[in-house]
Design a protein around this motif. Structure first.
Motif, PDB file in Angstrom:
ATOM      1  N   HIS A 113       4.126 -92.774  59.990  1.00 56.85           N
ATOM      2  CA  HIS A 113       3.868 -91.861  61.465  1.00 56.85           C
ATOM      3  C   HIS A 113       5.463 -91.670  62.006  1.00 56.85           C
ATOM      4  O   HIS A 113       6.110 -92.629  61.928  1.00 56.85           O
ATOM      5  CB  HIS A 113       2.975 -92.842  62.554  1.00 56.85           C
ATOM      6  CG  HIS A 113       1.712 -92.908  62.199  1.00 56.85           C
ATOM      7  ND1 HIS A 113       1.038 -94.060  62.153  1.00 56.85           N
ATOM      8  CD2 HIS A 113       0.691 -92.035  62.090  1.00 56.85           C
ATOM      9  CE1 HIS A 113      -0.153 -93.879  61.613  1.00 56.85           C
ATOM     10  NE2 HIS A 113      -0.407 -92.873  61.718  1.00 56.85           N
ATOM     11  N   VAL A 114       5.576 -90.496  62.407  1.00 56.06           N
ATOM     12  CA  VAL A 114       6.612 -89.874  62.826  1.00 56.06           C
ATOM     13  C   VAL A 114       7.246 -90.637  64.108  1.00 56.06           C
ATOM     14  O   VAL A 114       8.501 -91.239  64.092  1.00 56.06           O
ATOM     15  CB  VAL A 114       6.652 -88.649  63.246  1.00 56.06           C
ATOM     16  CG1 VAL A 114       7.868 -88.081  63.968  1.00 56.06           C
ATOM     17  CG2 VAL A 114       6.441 -87.555  62.036  1.00 56.06           C
ATOM     18  N   SER A 115       6.272 -91.196  65.157  1.00 56.27           N
ATOM     19  CA  SER A 115       6.819 -91.818  66.247  1.00 56.27           C
ATOM     20  C   SER A 115       7.142 -93.127  66.037  1.00 56.27           C
ATOM     21  O   SER A 115       7.944 -93.726  66.274  1.00 56.27           O
ATOM     22  CB  SER A 115       5.656 -91.786  67.457  1.00 56.27           C
ATOM     23  OG  SER A 115       4.462 -92.449  66.428  1.00 56.27           O
ATOM     24  N   CYS A 116       6.314 -94.015  64.924  1.00 56.09           N
ATOM     25  CA  CYS A 116       6.774 -95.058  64.493  1.00 56.09           C
ATOM     26  C   CYS A 116       8.239 -95.383  63.815  1.00 56.09           C
ATOM     27  O   CYS A 116       8.779 -96.152  64.159  1.00 56.09           O
ATOM     28  CB  CYS A 116       5.468 -95.739  63.491  1.00 56.09           C
ATOM     29  SG  CYS A 116       4.029 -95.846  64.294  1.00 56.09           S
ATOM     30  N   VAL A 117       8.232 -94.598  62.970  1.00 52.79           N
ATOM     31  CA  VAL A 117       9.661 -94.563  62.022  1.00 52.79           C
ATOM     32  C   VAL A 117      10.679 -94.171  62.836  1.00 52.79           C
ATOM     33  O   VAL A 117      11.814 -94.637  62.461  1.00 52.79           O
ATOM     34  CB  VAL A 117       9.257 -93.997  60.642  1.00 52.79           C
ATOM     35  CG1 VAL A 117       9.482 -92.222  60.857  1.00 52.79           C
ATOM     36  CG2 VAL A 117      10.401 -94.426  59.594  1.00 52.79           C
ATOM     37  N   ASP A 118      10.450 -93.242  63.945  1.00 50.36           N
ATOM     38  CA  ASP A 118      11.667 -92.738  64.354  1.00 50.36           C
ATOM     39  C   ASP A 118      12.221 -93.943  65.433  1.00 50.36           C
ATOM     40  O   ASP A 118      13.282 -94.111  65.441  1.00 50.36           O
ATOM     41  CB  ASP A 118      11.094 -91.593  65.283  1.00 50.36           C
ATOM     42  CG  ASP A 118      11.271 -90.208  64.402  1.00 50.36           C
ATOM     43  OD1 ASP A 118      11.558 -90.352  63.180  1.00 50.36           O
ATOM     44  OD2 ASP A 118      10.845 -89.227  65.127  1.00 50.36           O
ATOM     45  N   VAL A 119      11.096 -94.715  66.067  1.00 47.01           N
ATOM     46  CA  VAL A 119      11.772 -95.767  66.548  1.00 47.01           C
ATOM     47  C   VAL A 119      12.263 -96.852  65.873  1.00 47.01           C
ATOM     48  O   VAL A 119      13.497 -97.229  66.256  1.00 47.01           O
ATOM     49  CB  VAL A 119      10.433 -96.577  67.316  1.00 47.01           C
ATOM     50  CG1 VAL A 119      10.887 -97.741  67.985  1.00 47.01           C
ATOM     51  CG2 VAL A 119       9.876 -95.645  68.396  1.00 47.01           C
ATOM     52  N   TRP A 120      11.970 -97.106  64.583  1.00 46.92           N
ATOM     53  CA  TRP A 120      12.576 -98.066  63.637  1.00 46.92           C
ATOM     54  C   TRP A 120      13.978 -97.432  63.168  1.00 46.92           C
ATOM     55  O   TRP A 120      14.872 -98.353  63.336  1.00 46.92           O
ATOM     56  CB  TRP A 120      11.661 -98.140  62.479  1.00 46.92           C
ATOM     57  CG  TRP A 120      12.289 -98.867  61.327  1.00 46.92           C
ATOM     58  CD1 TRP A 120      13.142 -98.362  59.985  1.00 46.92           C
ATOM     59  CD2 TRP A 120      12.278-100.379  61.087  1.00 46.92           C
ATOM     60  NE1 TRP A 120      13.302 -99.260  59.535  1.00 46.92           N
ATOM     61  CE2 TRP A 120      13.026-100.803  59.985  1.00 46.92           C
ATOM     62  CE3 TRP A 120      11.667-101.233  61.802  1.00 46.92           C
ATOM     63  CZ2 TRP A 120      13.295-101.995  59.413  1.00 46.92           C
ATOM     64  CZ3 TRP A 120      12.205-102.754  61.492  1.00 46.92           C
ATOM     65  CH2 TRP A 120      12.798-103.064  60.285  1.00 46.92           C
ATOM     66  N   LEU A 121      13.961 -96.087  62.753  1.00 44.31           N
ATOM     67  CA  LEU A 121      15.290 -95.554  62.416  1.00 44.31           C
ATOM     68  C   LEU A 121      16.344 -95.462  63.340  1.00 44.31           C
ATOM     69  O   LEU A 121      17.539 -95.289  63.204  1.00 44.31           O
ATOM     70  CB  LEU A 121      14.894 -94.160  61.710  1.00 44.31           C
ATOM     71  CG  LEU A 121      14.221 -94.504  60.306  1.00 44.31           C
ATOM     72  CD1 LEU A 121      13.992 -92.973  59.757  1.00 44.31           C
ATOM     73  CD2 LEU A 121      15.038 -95.066  59.498  1.00 44.31           C
TER      74      LEU A 121
END
Length: 162
Positions: A113-121
Motif C-alpha cells: 500500500h502506498v501509505s504503508c510503504v511511504d512511512v517505511w521508506l
C-alpha cells in the motif's frame, strides 16, 4: 568416659592435603576464562570485519530513508483483483482490494500500500520484505525528458540509441 574420646579422635583423622587438586581447578578455571575471552574477541573482530566489508557508507545509507524526490519517482499502480487475486501488503498484512493505490518497488517487484510503504521508506532505504537496497532511479535527461544517458545525445540533436 575415656574410651569414647579415643574413638572420636581416632575416627577424626587429619584430612589429607589437597593442594594438587586445587591447583588443577585453578588452571582449568583460568583456561575456561581465556577461552571465553578469545571467543568474545573473535566475535567482536568478525562484527567489525563484516561492517567494514559491507562498507560504512552502505550501512549509513540503509538506515537513512529515501529522499522525497526518489519516493515520488517510484511507480504507483491501482490494484485490480482480476490481475493478481492473492496479494497482500507485507507491512499491514491486509489484502489488496480493487482500487487500492499500490507502490511497486522496481528492484524487487514487491508491492505495498502506498501509505504503508511511504512511512517505511521515510526511515529506511530498503524493501520491507527482502531488504534489498533501493537504488535511485536514473537521472532524467533535460533534452528528451526521458531516462537516458546524457552521452547518448549527439550535440544538440535528438538522442540516438547506442
Amino acid at each position: 568416659m575415656g574410651p569414647p574420646r579415643r574413638l572420636l579422635r581416632s575416627a577424626a583423622a587429619p584430612p589429607e592435603p589437597v593442594a594438587a587438586d586445587s591447583d588443577v581447578v585453578v588452571v582449568l578455571a583460568s583456561l575456561l576464562c581465556g577461552l571465553i575471552c578469545a571467543v568474545g574477541l573473535a566475535l567482536v573482530a568478525r562484527c567489525a570485519w563484516l561492517r567494514r566489508a559491507g562498507g560504512a557508507g552502505a550501512a549509513v545509507r540503509q538506515k537513512k530513508g529515501v529522499k522525497k524526490k526518489v519516493l515520488r519517482a517510484l511507480p504507483r499502480l491501482t490494484y485490480r483483483a482480476a490481475e493478481s487475486p492473492l496479494a497482500e501488503c507485507a507491512i499491514c498484512l491486509a489484502e489488496f482490494e480493487d482500487g487500492d493505490e499500490v507502490r511497486l518497488l522496481p528492484q524487487c517487484a514487491h508491492a505495498f500500500h502506498v501509505s504503508c510503504v511511504d512511512v517505511w521508506l521515510s526511515s529506511h532505504s530498503t524493501c520491507p520484505s527482502c531488504r534489498r537496497v533501493l537504488a535511485p532511479p536514473p537521472p532524467r535527461c533535460d533534452q528528451c525528458e526521458a531516462s537516458c544517458s546524457k552521452t547518448a545525445h549527439d550535440g544538440d540533436g535528438p538522442p540516438f540509441l547506442p
